[in-house]
Motif scaffolding. Structure first.
Motif, mmCIF file in Angstrom:
data_model
loop_
_atom_site.group_PDB
_atom_site.id
_atom_site.type_symbol
_atom_site.label_atom_id
_atom_site.label_comp_id
_atom_site.label_asym_id
_atom_site.label_seq_id
_atom_site.Cartn_x
_atom_site.Cartn_y
_atom_site.Cartn_z
ATOM 1 N N VAL A 244 -3.837 -19.943 27.773
ATOM 2 C CA VAL A 244 -4.900 -20.607 27.026
ATOM 3 C C VAL A 244 -5.499 -21.644 27.967
ATOM 4 O O VAL A 244 -4.770 -22.454 28.547
ATOM 5 C CB VAL A 244 -4.363 -21.271 25.750
ATOM 6 N N LEU A 246 -7.810 -24.879 28.794
ATOM 7 C CA LEU A 246 -8.316 -26.104 28.175
ATOM 8 C C LEU A 246 -9.103 -26.878 29.215
ATOM 9 O O LEU A 246 -8.555 -27.289 30.247
ATOM 10 C CB LEU A 246 -7.148 -26.952 27.662
ATOM 11 N N HIS A 269 -10.244 -19.925 25.394
ATOM 12 C CA HIS A 269 -10.741 -21.033 26.206
ATOM 13 C C HIS A 269 -11.241 -22.127 25.271
ATOM 14 O O HIS A 269 -12.254 -21.961 24.589
ATOM 15 C CB HIS A 269 -11.862 -20.564 27.137
ATOM 16 N N VAL A 286 -5.160 -26.452 20.245
ATOM 17 C CA VAL A 286 -4.795 -25.620 21.396
ATOM 18 C C VAL A 286 -3.391 -25.060 21.205
ATOM 19 O O VAL A 286 -3.135 -23.870 21.456
ATOM 20 C CB VAL A 286 -4.887 -26.439 22.701
ATOM 21 N N LEU A 290 -1.514 -20.875 21.032
ATOM 22 C CA LEU A 290 -0.475 -20.378 21.932
ATOM 23 C C LEU A 290 0.406 -19.340 21.249
ATOM 24 O O LEU A 290 0.875 -19.540 20.129
ATOM 25 C CB LEU A 290 0.409 -21.526 22.410
ATOM 26 N N SER A 295 1.009 -19.959 28.387
ATOM 27 C CA SER A 295 0.959 -21.351 28.847
ATOM 28 C C SER A 295 -0.459 -21.879 28.705
ATOM 29 O O SER A 295 -1.417 -21.109 28.622
ATOM 30 C CB SER A 295 1.399 -21.456 30.311
ATOM 31 N N VAL A 296 -0.585 -23.205 28.708
ATOM 32 C CA VAL A 296 -1.886 -23.859 28.707
ATOM 33 C C VAL A 296 -2.211 -24.267 30.140
ATOM 34 O O VAL A 296 -1.416 -24.961 30.782
ATOM 35 C CB VAL A 296 -1.892 -25.106 27.799
ATOM 36 N N THR A 298 -5.121 -26.145 32.665
ATOM 37 C CA THR A 298 -6.220 -27.083 32.617
ATOM 38 C C THR A 298 -6.544 -27.533 34.038
ATOM 39 O O THR A 298 -5.970 -27.027 35.013
ATOM 40 C CB THR A 298 -5.873 -28.275 31.699
ATOM 41 N N VAL A 320 2.145 -27.019 29.624
ATOM 42 C CA VAL A 320 0.808 -27.333 30.128
ATOM 43 C C VAL A 320 0.872 -27.500 31.649
ATOM 44 O O VAL A 320 1.761 -28.182 32.170
ATOM 45 C CB VAL A 320 0.252 -28.614 29.471
#
Length: 351
Positions: A244, A246, A269, A286, A290, A295-296, A298, A320
């Motif tokens: 994902v 961010l 996104h 956010v 998940l 994972s996030v 950025t 993250v």
């Protein structure tokens, strides 16, 4: 051809451009004062509003100055901060107090480079020089339109995908001033280029820029090198290739392109405006996207804002990671830019 709405806004853009042209003429003619300093002041900025890569290029410049034995400082306006006046970055600084980009600079250099913010750049420089007498240079982040200070080197950045010569002045376009403002640049850097940008394409872009810049001003080209994901918090490593994304930056496209090319699958996104002040609700949204094994990802600038003290409970336990970036110049661009630095440290006339 401009968008139909832009055509309707062109008269307002022409009026705005005229006001700025008169303002620039007043500075160029000496009718409005522009201060010079005993130490070299280098400005890094752009004509177009939005992200052109100022932060990593300032970091590159600071690293070069330090390697050559200089003691530089960074002065920024501190866009997006919730404070006013002069502030010096320290271990207690947050994105809310000094802005995300200055805080990133402070962290990148481990607190070894003085980083300050001030809306009034002259006051900021005066205060830095008074409190840091060992300084040998000041780098202004995002100060191309700040005419009250006279830099010894004026660096203009332009994104390859969003050239100023195809744009219009606000509100019809995204330019802060007319294309002819490029004439003040001592060097132009075309940023976020494709790593394999051909010599022919570079020559064509250079020719377009030189319709507005001075004839022999160097035109350099840079790209980004992306590093391995860095954990934000306690996470160890990304669980898999599904992510994902961010972002709260002006131009997330290059990062999306890199991640896709690197084999990551962007399942969602969450895109926010540049310098967005994240909230616990944003993070919860956010987290709700998940799925197991994801994972996030950025940016480093966004990670600085995500680590605001008030957000850490919401971030705890989430996987993250930010993707670090470094500037890399194409061809001999790095050597050409480095060659411009030593002459700056000859004695300067102070006005």
């Amino acid at each position: 051809m401009p968008h139909p709405l832009a055509l309707l806004l062109l008269p307002f853009a022409w009026l705005y451009a005229l006001v700025l042209r008169v303002r620039n003429w007043l500075y160029d003619s000496g009718l409005k004062a522009s201060a010079a300093y005993a130490v070299p002041v280098v400005s890094v900025g752009n004509l177009r509003a939005g992200g052109t890569g100022k932060t990593p290029h300032v970091a590159w410049l600071i690293a070069q100055l330090r390697q050559s034995g200089e003691k530089p400082a960074i002065l920024s306006r501190g866009y997006g901060r919730r404070t006013r006046g002069y502030l010096r970055a320290d271990a207690a600084a947050t994105a809310a107090t000094i802005g995300d980009e200055p805080l990133q600079h402070y962290q990148d250099f481990g607190g070894q480079v003085p980083v300050a913010v001030c809306e009034n750049r002259r006051l900021g420089i005066d205060t830095l020089l008074r409190t840091e007498p060992a300084l040998t240079a000041v780098v202004l982040d995002d100060a191309y339109q700040h005419r009250r200070v006279r830099p010894v080197l004026n660096i203009l950045l332009m994104e390859q995908e969003r050239p100023f010569y195809h744009d219009f002045v606000l509100p019809a376009g995204r330019l802060r001033e007319s294309r002819h403002g490029a004439a003040r640049a001592d060097v132009v850097i075309v940023t976020k280029c494709a790593a394999d940008l051909s010599v022919a394409d570079q020559a064509a872009i250079t020719a377009r820029i030189r319709r507005y810049s001075r004839p022999r001003v160097p035109v350099l080209f840079s790209t980004y090198d992306y590093g391995a994901p860095v954990a934000v918090g306690a996470s160890a490593a990304p669980a898999g290739r599904e992510i994902v994304l961010l972002t709260g930056i002006a131009q997330p496209g290059p990062l999306r392109g890199y991640l896709t090319a690197a084999g990551y699958q962007i399942r969602h996104h969450a895109a926010f405006a540049d310098h967005h002040a994240f909230t616990a609700a944003d993070i919860a949204a956010v987290a709700g996207q998940l799925q197991p094994g994801q994972s996030v990802f950025t940016t480093q600038k966004d990670a600085v804002r995500l680590l605001e003290p008030a957000l850490r409970p919401a971030l705890a336990g989430l996987p993250v990671f930010y993707i670090p970036i470094e500037v890399r110049f194409l061809a001999d661009g790095a050597a050409r830019l480095r060659s411009l630095l030593p002459p700056l440290f000859q004695p300067q006339a102070v006005v």
